[in-house]
Scaffold this motif. Sequence first.
Motif, PDB file in Angstrom:
ATOM      1  N   VAL A 231     -30.419 -89.161 105.886  1.00 14.41           N
ATOM      2  CA  VAL A 231     -29.243 -88.967 105.034  1.00 14.41           C
ATOM      3  C   VAL A 231     -28.988 -87.470 104.859  1.00 14.41           C
ATOM      4  O   VAL A 231     -27.844 -86.999 104.927  1.00 14.41           O
ATOM      5  CB  VAL A 231     -29.427 -89.654 103.665  1.00 14.41           C
ATOM      6  CG1 VAL A 231     -28.301 -89.257 102.704  1.00 14.41           C
ATOM      7  CG2 VAL A 231     -29.457 -91.171 103.835  1.00 14.41           C
ATOM      8  N   ALA A 232     -30.057 -86.709 104.651  1.00 12.16           N
ATOM      9  CA  ALA A 232     -29.920 -85.259 104.496  1.00 12.16           C
ATOM     10  C   ALA A 232     -29.357 -84.621 105.767  1.00 12.16           C
ATOM     11  O   ALA A 232     -28.545 -83.684 105.703  1.00 12.16           O
ATOM     12  CB  ALA A 232     -31.270 -84.641 104.155  1.00 12.16           C
ATOM     13  N   ILE A 233     -29.750 -85.119 106.917  1.00 15.16           N
ATOM     14  CA  ILE A 233     -29.231 -84.607 108.179  1.00 15.16           C
ATOM     15  C   ILE A 233     -27.757 -84.966 108.332  1.00 15.16           C
ATOM     16  O   ILE A 233     -26.948 -84.147 108.772  1.00 15.16           O
ATOM     17  CB  ILE A 233     -30.068 -85.138 109.361  1.00 15.16           C
ATOM     18  CG1 ILE A 233     -31.486 -84.573 109.288  1.00 15.16           C
ATOM     19  CG2 ILE A 233     -29.421 -84.775 110.704  1.00 15.16           C
ATOM     20  CD1 ILE A 233     -32.468 -85.243 110.223  1.00 15.16           C
ATOM     21  N   ALA A 234     -27.395 -86.199 107.936  1.00 17.82           N
ATOM     22  CA  ALA A 234     -25.988 -86.604 107.988  1.00 17.82           C
ATOM     23  C   ALA A 234     -25.135 -85.683 107.117  1.00 17.82           C
ATOM     24  O   ALA A 234     -24.025 -85.294 107.497  1.00 17.82           O
ATOM     25  CB  ALA A 234     -25.842 -88.056 107.536  1.00 17.82           C
ATOM     26  N   ARG A 235     -25.648 -85.311 105.949  1.00 21.25           N
ATOM     27  CA  ARG A 235     -24.919 -84.394 105.061  1.00 21.25           C
ATOM     28  C   ARG A 235     -24.709 -83.037 105.736  1.00 21.25           C
ATOM     29  O   ARG A 235     -23.676 -82.392 105.560  1.00 21.25           O
ATOM     30  CB  ARG A 235     -25.686 -84.222 103.751  1.00 21.25           C
ATOM     31  CG  ARG A 235     -24.979 -83.332 102.729  1.00 21.25           C
ATOM     32  CD  ARG A 235     -25.794 -83.215 101.457  1.00 21.25           C
ATOM     33  NE  ARG A 235     -27.134 -82.705 101.727  1.00 21.25           N
ATOM     34  CZ  ARG A 235     -28.130 -82.748 100.852  1.00 21.25           C
ATOM     35  NH1 ARG A 235     -27.953 -83.277  99.657  1.00 21.25           N
ATOM     36  NH2 ARG A 235     -29.322 -82.270 101.168  1.00 21.25           N
ATOM     37  N   ALA A 236     -25.690 -82.600 106.508  1.00 16.99           N
ATOM     38  CA  ALA A 236     -25.574 -81.314 107.203  1.00 16.99           C
ATOM     39  C   ALA A 236     -24.577 -81.360 108.349  1.00 16.99           C
ATOM     40  O   ALA A 236     -24.052 -80.328 108.762  1.00 16.99           O
ATOM     41  CB  ALA A 236     -26.947 -80.887 107.731  1.00 16.99           C
ATOM     42  N   LEU A 237     -24.310 -82.561 108.869  1.00 11.11           N
ATOM     43  CA  LEU A 237     -23.449 -82.695 110.046  1.00 11.11           C
ATOM     44  C   LEU A 237     -22.021 -83.094 109.714  1.00 11.11           C
ATOM     45  O   LEU A 237     -21.155 -83.059 110.596  1.00 11.11           O
ATOM     46  CB  LEU A 237     -24.045 -83.726 111.010  1.00 11.11           C
ATOM     47  CG  LEU A 237     -25.403 -83.389 111.629  1.00 11.11           C
ATOM     48  CD1 LEU A 237     -25.852 -84.509 112.553  1.00 11.11           C
ATOM     49  CD2 LEU A 237     -25.365 -82.063 112.369  1.00 11.11           C
TER      50      LEU A 237
ATOM     51  N   ILE B  88     -21.479 -74.102 107.532  1.00 14.16           N
ATOM     52  CA  ILE B  88     -22.922 -74.268 107.715  1.00 14.16           C
ATOM     53  C   ILE B  88     -23.391 -75.627 107.214  1.00 14.16           C
ATOM     54  O   ILE B  88     -23.072 -76.036 106.091  1.00 14.16           O
ATOM     55  CB  ILE B  88     -23.704 -73.163 106.971  1.00 14.16           C
ATOM     56  CG1 ILE B  88     -23.261 -71.778 107.440  1.00 14.16           C
ATOM     57  CG2 ILE B  88     -25.204 -73.338 107.179  1.00 14.16           C
ATOM     58  CD1 ILE B  88     -23.820 -70.637 106.611  1.00 14.16           C
ATOM     59  N   GLY B  89     -24.154 -76.310 108.035  1.00 14.96           N
ATOM     60  CA  GLY B  89     -24.854 -77.516 107.617  1.00 14.96           C
ATOM     61  C   GLY B  89     -26.330 -77.189 107.518  1.00 14.96           C
ATOM     62  O   GLY B  89     -26.908 -76.645 108.463  1.00 14.96           O
ATOM     63  N   TYR B  90     -26.958 -77.476 106.378  1.00 19.08           N
ATOM     64  CA  TYR B  90     -28.350 -77.073 106.143  1.00 19.08           C
ATOM     65  C   TYR B  90     -29.195 -78.313 105.882  1.00 19.08           C
ATOM     66  O   TYR B  90     -28.906 -79.095 104.966  1.00 19.08           O
ATOM     67  CB  TYR B  90     -28.419 -76.130 104.944  1.00 19.08           C
ATOM     68  CG  TYR B  90     -29.643 -75.249 104.900  1.00 19.08           C
ATOM     69  CD1 TYR B  90     -29.559 -73.884 105.134  1.00 19.08           C
ATOM     70  CD2 TYR B  90     -30.897 -75.787 104.626  1.00 19.08           C
ATOM     71  CE1 TYR B  90     -30.690 -73.067 105.088  1.00 19.08           C
ATOM     72  CE2 TYR B  90     -32.033 -74.991 104.587  1.00 19.08           C
ATOM     73  CZ  TYR B  90     -31.917 -73.637 104.815  1.00 19.08           C
ATOM     74  OH  TYR B  90     -33.041 -72.844 104.779  1.00 19.08           O
ATOM     75  N   VAL B  91     -30.237 -78.493 106.674  1.00 16.25           N
ATOM     76  CA  VAL B  91     -31.183 -79.602 106.482  1.00 16.25           C
ATOM     77  C   VAL B  91     -32.414 -79.045 105.777  1.00 16.25           C
ATOM     78  O   VAL B  91     -33.181 -78.279 106.360  1.00 16.25           O
ATOM     79  CB  VAL B  91     -31.592 -80.241 107.816  1.00 16.25           C
ATOM     80  CG1 VAL B  91     -32.551 -81.409 107.562  1.00 16.25           C
ATOM     81  CG2 VAL B  91     -30.371 -80.718 108.587  1.00 16.25           C
ATOM     82  N   PHE B  92     -32.588 -79.399 104.506  1.00 13.55           N
ATOM     83  CA  PHE B  92     -33.719 -78.914 103.736  1.00 13.55           C
ATOM     84  C   PHE B  92     -34.961 -79.754 104.033  1.00 13.55           C
ATOM     85  O   PHE B  92     -34.873 -80.966 104.243  1.00 13.55           O
ATOM     86  CB  PHE B  92     -33.426 -78.987 102.236  1.00 13.55           C
ATOM     87  CG  PHE B  92     -32.295 -78.110 101.794  1.00 13.55           C
ATOM     88  CD1 PHE B  92     -32.521 -76.804 101.403  1.00 13.55           C
ATOM     89  CD2 PHE B  92     -30.994 -78.604 101.771  1.00 13.55           C
ATOM     90  CE1 PHE B  92     -31.467 -75.992 100.994  1.00 13.55           C
ATOM     91  CE2 PHE B  92     -29.935 -77.806 101.349  1.00 13.55           C
ATOM     92  CZ  PHE B  92     -30.178 -76.484 100.964  1.00 13.55           C
ATOM     93  N   GLN B  93     -36.112 -79.112 103.990  1.00 19.32           N
ATOM     94  CA  GLN B  93     -37.349 -79.838 104.266  1.00 19.32           C
ATOM     95  C   GLN B  93     -37.637 -80.885 103.195  1.00 19.32           C
ATOM     96  O   GLN B  93     -38.232 -81.922 103.474  1.00 19.32           O
ATOM     97  CB  GLN B  93     -38.517 -78.858 104.371  1.00 19.32           C
ATOM     98  CG  GLN B  93     -39.768 -79.476 104.972  1.00 19.32           C
ATOM     99  CD  GLN B  93     -40.851 -78.451 105.198  1.00 19.32           C
ATOM    100  OE1 GLN B  93     -40.860 -77.412 104.567  1.00 19.32           O
ATOM    101  NE2 GLN B  93     -41.758 -78.734 106.102  1.00 19.32           N
TER     102      GLN B  93
END
Length: 249
Positions: free
Chosen positions: A161-167, A96-101
């Motif tokens: 950056v947060a989205i990259a971490r999720a992917l 799971i990749g999770y993009v936090f608000q």
Amino acid sequence: MTTDHRETGGAVLQLQNVSRVHGRGAAEVHALRGVDLAVRAGEFVAVMGPSGSGKSTLLTLAGGLDRASSGEVVIEGRPLGGLSRNAVAAVRRRAIGYVFQDYNLVPALTAAENVAIPRELDGVAGRRARTEALAALEELGIAELADRFPDEMSGGQQQRVAIARALIGERRLVLADEPTGALDSTTGEAVLATLRARCDAGAAAVMVTHEARHAAWVDRVVVLRDGRTVDPGTDVAGLLAGTDGGDAR
């Protein structure tokens, strides 16, 4: 691209009659009420609804960040309800990749180090994790931020950056809570294109959004109201025509 959401076999994510209740007695709040949802590989689903409808609760349950009061959350055929906390964390890291608000970046780590965290926690060697992190940053068009710290970035840069971490890595399920909220329209469209490409490559994605225009990128829209799904077959064209154009979360 269309997917028959009634076919649940082989779903990456399944919510089976899931409810979540907070508090007890007079303070009891039903955040979700008997929600059923199946998301298959290759499918990009948007979750929409007014403020307080249960959108973020659905995402946290799907991501194993909270447990359902009743019903079952299943990730790639594995029910989370019967797993230990450590086992759920392992599923979250690997699948799971999770993009936090609110991004949830570690202030003392660079962009590349933040992105590499899930892989390093899962035992991947540091050099390989950094290589994968740089590739994820490149995919989001922000490779130049690799060695910057969060306080050296704008809100929009932190979001990417947060989205990259999720992917990073081979995530089979991507969960995104308002992933374009801090981005200008051009950058937001680029992020949605990246999520769409991941789904086209075989991942499944669920995105909470209040932007009706984002429906053009997804295969299906799920509308929540008062913790229940309504019009689960809502089509993208209908949404764009005005079935939910408000800006409440």
